[in-house]
Design a protein around this motif. Structure first.
Motif, short mmCIF file in Angstrom:
data_model
loop_
_atom_site.label_atom_id
_atom_site.label_comp_id
_atom_site.label_asym_id
_atom_site.label_seq_id
_atom_site.Cartn_x
_atom_site.Cartn_y
_atom_site.Cartn_z
N THR A 26 0.83 -1.21 0.00
CA THR A 26 0.00 0.00 0.00
C THR A 26 0.86 1.25 0.00
O THR A 26 2.00 1.25 0.46
CB THR A 26 -0.93 0.05 1.23
OG1 THR A 26 -0.13 0.17 2.43
CG2 THR A 26 -1.80 -1.18 1.34
N GLY A 159 -9.67 2.85 -1.54
CA GLY A 159 -8.47 2.31 -2.17
C GLY A 159 -8.19 0.86 -1.81
O GLY A 159 -7.53 0.15 -2.57
N ASP A 162 -8.99 -1.73 -4.34
CA ASP A 162 -8.05 -1.98 -5.45
C ASP A 162 -7.02 -3.04 -5.07
O ASP A 162 -6.46 -3.70 -5.95
CB ASP A 162 -7.33 -0.68 -5.83
CG ASP A 162 -8.28 0.38 -6.35
OD1 ASP A 162 -9.28 0.01 -7.00
OD2 ASP A 162 -8.04 1.57 -6.09
N LYS A 177 -0.96 -0.23 -3.89
CA LYS A 177 -2.18 0.55 -4.08
C LYS A 177 -2.27 1.70 -3.07
O LYS A 177 -1.95 1.53 -1.88
CB LYS A 177 -3.40 -0.37 -3.91
CG LYS A 177 -3.40 -1.61 -4.80
CD LYS A 177 -3.27 -1.26 -6.27
CE LYS A 177 -3.47 -2.48 -7.16
NZ LYS A 177 -2.37 -3.47 -7.03
N LYS A 178 -2.70 2.84 -3.56
CA LYS A 178 -2.94 3.96 -2.66
C LYS A 178 -4.19 3.69 -1.82
O LYS A 178 -5.26 3.41 -2.35
CB LYS A 178 -3.14 5.25 -3.45
CG LYS A 178 -3.42 6.47 -2.58
CD LYS A 178 -3.62 7.72 -3.44
CE LYS A 178 -3.96 8.93 -2.57
NZ LYS A 178 -4.17 10.16 -3.39
#
Length: 259
Positions: A26, A159, A162, A177-178
């Motif tokens: 992340t 997020g 995702d 992923k953000k």
């Protein structure tokens, strides 16, 4: 980094394993830490989109000094390894639709009284709203809040879906992923203190919490949520529209259906 002061050895050991993984998969965009109380037990309530967002939620809290007691579906405590971790770290089982449901409420009240951070997902399951907006909440968070008069801090996440899709069981770790997590000011419920815990009072408190979470998520997404909040109980046919999803009452990672 230093572990939260209220974490036990098992919690710290789990964090040593999971935190590096979350750091790797992340990119963290965290805000609103100043709204997390430092000197009292409190409730922190988040939207729920995917089976991985309990981990991103806990990561946000852990790295900011809290070892959350998360209300998790009781069946998870029977899963090999997972159940042992949940018990060892002091998570709170939720006994849905049984005579033992009140035990979950009592455990949550006791934890808050002891100064703990109690984490809940008021929707009770993964949102069924087609565009991942928060759906109607269950009243367990209202019961906890009104019985303890503890602060209820709303949190919006975006997020994590995702990293793992809403109904998926597989991570998509590459690229990282953000994940945005935003905490807001405690929800004002003071005018409801002392009232009978009837349906109207519980629904009012629940709606205020869900409104606060939704408003935060609107800010993160830069969009407006639907004017009418999705209610799974009023739209049972919607579950037939998305093949392969888990149905209401299925094996989502966390639930919060207190009496």
């Amino acid at each position: 980094m230093h572990s939260p002061s209220r974490s036990n050895r098992a919690y710290r050991n789990v964090a040593r394993i999971l935190r590096p993984v979350l750091m790797a998969v992340t990119r963290r965009d965290w805000h609103g830490v100043e709204h997390l109380p430092q000197d009292t037990g409190f409730i922190v309530a988040s939207n729920h989109m995917t089976n991985v967002d309990p981990l991103t939620f806990a990561h946000f809290l852990w790295d900011n000094g809290f070892a959350p007691k998360i209300l998790a579906k009781s069946s998870l405590f029977k899963v090999p390894v997972v159940g042992g971790v949940l018990r060892a770290t002091g998570q709170i089982p939720v006994y849905r639709n049984t005579v033992a449901a009140a035990d979950s409420l009592a455990a949550g009240v006791a934890a808050i009284g002891a100064g703990e951070c109690v984490a809940v997902f008021p929707e009770g399951t993964l949102t069924r709203e087609p565009d991942l907006w928060p759906m109607a909440g269950k009243t367990g968070v209202a019961r906890l809040a009104l019985m303890t008069q503890a602060p209820v801090v709303p949190v919006a996440q975006w997020g994590a879906q995702d990293l793992m899709g809403r109904y998926s069981k597989w991570l998509k770790p590459v690229p990282p992923k953000k994940v945005t997590v935003v905490a807001g000011p405690p929800v004002d419920l003071t005018d409801l203190y002392g009232r009978p815990l009837d349906a109207a009072t519980l629904r009012e408190a629940t709606e205020r919490v869900m409104d606060a979470i939704t408003e935060l998520l609107e800010g993160v997404r830069g969009a407006k949520a639907p004017a009418v909040r999705y209610d799974m109980r009023k739209s049972p046919s919607s579950d037939k529209e998305r093949p392969g999803q888990e149905r209401p009452g299925g094996d989502d990672a966390t639930t919060q259906e207190l009496p």
